[in-house]
Write a protein that holds these residues in place. Structure first.
Motif, PDB file in Angstrom:
ATOM      1  N   LYS A 162     -15.203  -9.236   0.685  1.00  0.00           N
ATOM      2  CA  LYS A 162     -16.018  -8.096   0.164  1.00  0.00           C
ATOM      3  C   LYS A 162     -16.596  -8.219  -0.999  1.00  0.00           C
ATOM      4  O   LYS A 162     -15.985  -8.832  -1.915  1.00  0.00           O
ATOM      5  N   PHE A 163     -17.733  -7.771  -1.317  1.00  0.00           N
ATOM      6  CA  PHE A 163     -18.286  -8.197  -2.496  1.00  0.00           C
ATOM      7  C   PHE A 163     -17.690  -7.283  -3.580  1.00  0.00           C
ATOM      8  O   PHE A 163     -17.228  -6.397  -3.565  1.00  0.00           O
ATOM      9  N   ASN A 164     -17.433  -8.109  -4.692  1.00  0.00           N
ATOM     10  CA  ASN A 164     -16.752  -7.627  -6.048  1.00  0.00           C
ATOM     11  C   ASN A 164     -15.492  -7.255  -5.480  1.00  0.00           C
ATOM     12  O   ASN A 164     -14.731  -6.693  -6.419  1.00  0.00           O
ATOM     13  N   ARG A 165     -14.911  -8.096  -4.741  1.00  0.00           N
ATOM     14  CA  ARG A 165     -13.253  -8.190  -4.369  1.00  0.00           C
ATOM     15  C   ARG A 165     -12.628  -9.290  -5.168  1.00  0.00           C
ATOM     16  O   ARG A 165     -13.201 -10.529  -4.955  1.00  0.00           O
ATOM     17  N   LEU A 166     -11.692  -9.054  -5.764  1.00  0.00           N
ATOM     18  CA  LEU A 166     -10.779 -10.259  -6.448  1.00  0.00           C
ATOM     19  C   LEU A 166      -9.549 -10.480  -5.643  1.00  0.00           C
ATOM     20  O   LEU A 166      -8.606  -9.350  -5.608  1.00  0.00           O
ATOM     21  N   ILE A 167      -9.111 -11.566  -5.330  1.00  0.00           N
ATOM     22  CA  ILE A 167      -7.879 -11.676  -4.653  1.00  0.00           C
ATOM     23  C   ILE A 167      -7.093 -12.721  -5.595  1.00  0.00           C
ATOM     24  O   ILE A 167      -7.912 -13.718  -6.378  1.00  0.00           O
ATOM     25  N   ILE A 168      -5.759 -12.535  -5.766  1.00  0.00           N
ATOM     26  CA  ILE A 168      -4.965 -13.199  -6.728  1.00  0.00           C
ATOM     27  C   ILE A 168      -3.469 -13.719  -5.878  1.00  0.00           C
ATOM     28  O   ILE A 168      -2.998 -12.993  -4.835  1.00  0.00           O
ATOM     29  N   TYR A 169      -3.186 -15.122  -5.906  1.00  0.00           N
ATOM     30  CA  TYR A 169      -1.947 -15.339  -5.021  1.00  0.00           C
ATOM     31  C   TYR A 169      -1.696 -16.609  -6.005  1.00  0.00           C
ATOM     32  O   TYR A 169      -2.223 -17.393  -6.707  1.00  0.00           O
TER      33      TYR A 169
ATOM     34  N   THR B 119       7.511 -14.642   4.009  1.00  0.00           N
ATOM     35  CA  THR B 119       7.985 -14.759   3.038  1.00  0.00           C
ATOM     36  C   THR B 119       8.310 -13.490   2.116  1.00  0.00           C
ATOM     37  O   THR B 119       8.126 -12.572   2.767  1.00  0.00           O
ATOM     38  N   THR B 120       8.710 -13.529   0.788  1.00  0.00           N
ATOM     39  CA  THR B 120       8.698 -12.391   0.062  1.00  0.00           C
ATOM     40  C   THR B 120       7.498 -12.529  -1.026  1.00  0.00           C
ATOM     41  O   THR B 120       7.571 -11.726  -1.974  1.00  0.00           O
ATOM     42  N   LEU B 121       6.710 -13.442  -0.633  1.00  0.00           N
ATOM     43  CA  LEU B 121       5.441 -13.261  -1.601  1.00  0.00           C
ATOM     44  C   LEU B 121       4.393 -12.415  -1.090  1.00  0.00           C
ATOM     45  O   LEU B 121       4.409 -12.153  -0.127  1.00  0.00           O
ATOM     46  N   CYS B 122       3.442 -12.227  -2.172  1.00  0.00           N
ATOM     47  CA  CYS B 122       2.336 -11.482  -1.857  1.00  0.00           C
ATOM     48  C   CYS B 122       1.163 -12.058  -2.343  1.00  0.00           C
ATOM     49  O   CYS B 122       0.905 -12.689  -3.237  1.00  0.00           O
ATOM     50  N   VAL B 123      -0.007 -11.266  -1.795  1.00  0.00           N
ATOM     51  CA  VAL B 123      -1.506 -11.798  -2.193  1.00  0.00           C
ATOM     52  C   VAL B 123      -1.801 -10.261  -2.892  1.00  0.00           C
ATOM     53  O   VAL B 123      -1.660  -9.374  -2.103  1.00  0.00           O
ATOM     54  N   TYR B 124      -2.565 -10.278  -3.805  1.00  0.00           N
ATOM     55  CA  TYR B 124      -3.019  -9.093  -4.570  1.00  0.00           C
ATOM     56  C   TYR B 124      -4.577  -9.091  -4.330  1.00  0.00           C
ATOM     57  O   TYR B 124      -5.314  -9.907  -4.604  1.00  0.00           O
ATOM     58  N   ILE B 125      -4.823  -7.858  -3.917  1.00  0.00           N
ATOM     59  CA  ILE B 125      -6.498  -7.478  -3.494  1.00  0.00           C
ATOM     60  C   ILE B 125      -6.646  -6.485  -4.411  1.00  0.00           C
ATOM     61  O   ILE B 125      -6.131  -5.333  -4.389  1.00  0.00           O
ATOM     62  N   ILE B 126      -7.741  -6.632  -5.300  1.00  0.00           N
ATOM     63  CA  ILE B 126      -8.339  -5.822  -6.235  1.00  0.00           C
ATOM     64  C   ILE B 126      -9.898  -5.533  -5.908  1.00  0.00           C
ATOM     65  O   ILE B 126     -10.662  -6.485  -5.803  1.00  0.00           O
ATOM     66  N   ASP B 127     -10.100  -4.329  -5.135  1.00  0.00           N
ATOM     67  CA  ASP B 127     -11.373  -4.065  -4.802  1.00  0.00           C
ATOM     68  C   ASP B 127     -12.046  -3.437  -6.240  1.00  0.00           C
ATOM     69  O   ASP B 127     -11.514  -2.641  -6.791  1.00  0.00           O
ATOM     70  N   ASP B 128     -13.522  -3.535  -5.931  1.00  0.00           N
ATOM     71  CA  ASP B 128     -14.447  -2.964  -7.136  1.00  0.00           C
ATOM     72  C   ASP B 128     -13.907  -3.366  -8.478  1.00  0.00           C
ATOM     73  O   ASP B 128     -13.829  -2.619  -9.315  1.00  0.00           O
ATOM     74  N   PHE B 129     -13.709  -4.743  -8.749  1.00  0.00           N
ATOM     75  CA  PHE B 129     -13.131  -5.309  -9.718  1.00  0.00           C
ATOM     76  C   PHE B 129     -14.076  -5.040 -11.204  1.00  0.00           C
ATOM     77  O   PHE B 129     -13.417  -4.584 -11.976  1.00  0.00           O
TER      78      PHE B 129
ATOM     79  N   TYR C 222     -15.096 -12.686  -4.823  1.00  0.00           N
ATOM     80  CA  TYR C 222     -16.200 -12.856  -3.815  1.00  0.00           C
ATOM     81  C   TYR C 222     -17.330 -12.163  -4.200  1.00  0.00           C
ATOM     82  O   TYR C 222     -17.352 -10.708  -4.719  1.00  0.00           O
ATOM     83  N   LEU C 223     -18.310 -12.773  -4.302  1.00  0.00           N
ATOM     84  CA  LEU C 223     -19.917 -12.339  -4.784  1.00  0.00           C
ATOM     85  C   LEU C 223     -20.875 -12.418  -3.461  1.00  0.00           C
ATOM     86  O   LEU C 223     -22.073 -12.510  -3.775  1.00  0.00           O
ATOM     87  N   SER C 224     -20.491 -12.408  -2.351  1.00  0.00           N
ATOM     88  CA  SER C 224     -21.384 -12.621  -1.047  1.00  0.00           C
ATOM     89  C   SER C 224     -20.641 -11.537  -0.036  1.00  0.00           C
ATOM     90  O   SER C 224     -19.474 -11.174  -0.215  1.00  0.00           O
ATOM     91  N   PRO C 225     -21.161 -11.070   1.118  1.00  0.00           N
ATOM     92  CA  PRO C 225     -20.728 -10.392   2.094  1.00  0.00           C
ATOM     93  C   PRO C 225     -19.662 -10.790   2.865  1.00  0.00           C
ATOM     94  O   PRO C 225     -19.354 -11.898   2.821  1.00  0.00           O
ATOM     95  N   ALA C 226     -19.193  -9.830   3.431  1.00  0.00           N
ATOM     96  CA  ALA C 226     -17.713 -10.107   4.213  1.00  0.00           C
ATOM     97  C   ALA C 226     -18.102 -11.229   5.354  1.00  0.00           C
ATOM     98  O   ALA C 226     -17.073 -12.125   5.491  1.00  0.00           O
ATOM     99  N   GLU C 227     -19.093 -11.294   5.881  1.00  0.00           N
ATOM    100  CA  GLU C 227     -19.349 -12.132   6.917  1.00  0.00           C
ATOM    101  C   GLU C 227     -19.308 -13.682   6.869  1.00  0.00           C
ATOM    102  O   GLU C 227     -19.100 -14.571   7.560  1.00  0.00           O
ATOM    103  N   LEU C 228     -19.450 -13.814   5.420  1.00  0.00           N
ATOM    104  CA  LEU C 228     -19.558 -15.368   4.922  1.00  0.00           C
ATOM    105  C   LEU C 228     -18.032 -15.801   4.489  1.00  0.00           C
ATOM    106  O   LEU C 228     -18.195 -17.104   4.342  1.00  0.00           O
ATOM    107  N   GLY C 229     -17.157 -14.999   4.770  1.00  0.00           N
ATOM    108  CA  GLY C 229     -15.858 -15.720   4.881  1.00  0.00           C
ATOM    109  C   GLY C 229     -15.078 -15.313   3.567  1.00  0.00           C
ATOM    110  O   GLY C 229     -15.198 -15.474   2.479  1.00  0.00           O
TER     111      GLY C 229
END
Length: 238
Positions: A195-202, A20-30, A131-138
């Motif tokens: 990732k804890f305190n990661r925000l994604i936007i799509y 696609t020409t679309l993106c997901v935006y990943i904001i770390d330490d939001f 995300y408000l929990s660790p990476a292993e939770l999905g």
């Protein structure tokens, strides 16, 4: 939650969705400090039972306090709209922010909860996961509906959402729990790790699903389960 602030050192990454020409935006330490959000989740939130928000979300939810919605609104309008490169003649509205905790065991899922979904058929609607929990939770994955080669659904594709259900029902050996990989009907085209305190936007009309890969991911205890904030917004030209 009055001390809620954006982190001035947050990072913003744009990840292209293959095919696609679309993106997901990943904001770390939001957030500068997520303590007040965690306090609300652990000690104050009154989680409503599954289906109470008229969705198939496999868990319980509560509305986030207004300061969080206001902060997200400001961030999306002032920081993200320029990143989306839409021009200056657009405005954003965040409609709701839902504290979300997955609680449903795989064996108890409805058929609709075992497959990827969309939140809207409108490309001007956006979804957020904080995300408000660790990476292993999905984390979250974007999927393609293979029979129609579709990742992004518009209004003209709405009928396919009903037509796919008999196909899923006829392949229940592949769709017997939470989907977290490619099947004969759905191709996993992009995965974003939690990732804890990661925000994604799509965009909300992208076919997507949470990645629930371990038993720790579903729990009635917000201190142990997959805790996140799901938010929904739209943009429009002024």
């Amino acid at each position: 939650m009055r001390d809620l602030k954006l982190n001035p050192k947050m990072s913003i990454e744009k990840k292209l969705i293959p095919g696609t020409t679309l993106c997901v935006y990943i904001i770390d330490d939001f957030l500068l400090d997520a303590a007040s959000v965690i306090n609300f989740a652990y000690n104050i939130a009154y989680f409503n039972p599954m289906f109470s928000d008229n969705s198939y979300y496999p868990g319980k939810r509560d509305n986030m306090p207004q300061p969080y919605l206001d902060l997200l609104q400001t961030f999306f309008q002032n920081t993200m709209l320029p990143v989306l490169e839409l021009g200056n003649d657009y405005s954003a509205t965040v409609h709701k922010c839902l504290l979300s905790l997955i609680t449903c065991e795989p064996s108890s899922l409805l058929l609709e909860q075992k497959i990827p979904h969309i939140d809207s058929c409108d490309g001007d609607d956006y979804a957020f996961v904080h995300y408000l929990s660790p990476a292993e939770l999905g984390g979250t994955s974007i999927y393609k509906y293979t029979p129609e080669n579709l990742i992004q659904f518009s209004e003209e594709h709405r009928y396919l959402l009903e037509h796919m259900m008999p196909k899923v029902e006829n392949s229940q050996e592949e769709h017997h729990g939470y989907i977290n990989s490619t099947t004969s009907l759905f191709e996993q085209v992009l995965t974003i790790k939690a990732k804890f305190n990661r925000l994604i936007i799509y965009q909300g009309n992208l076919l997507h699903s949470a990645n629930i890969t371990c038993t720790k991911s579903y729990s009635n205890n917000p201190k142990q389960g997959r805790l996140s904030i799901a938010s929904f917004a739209s943009i429009k030209s002024n």
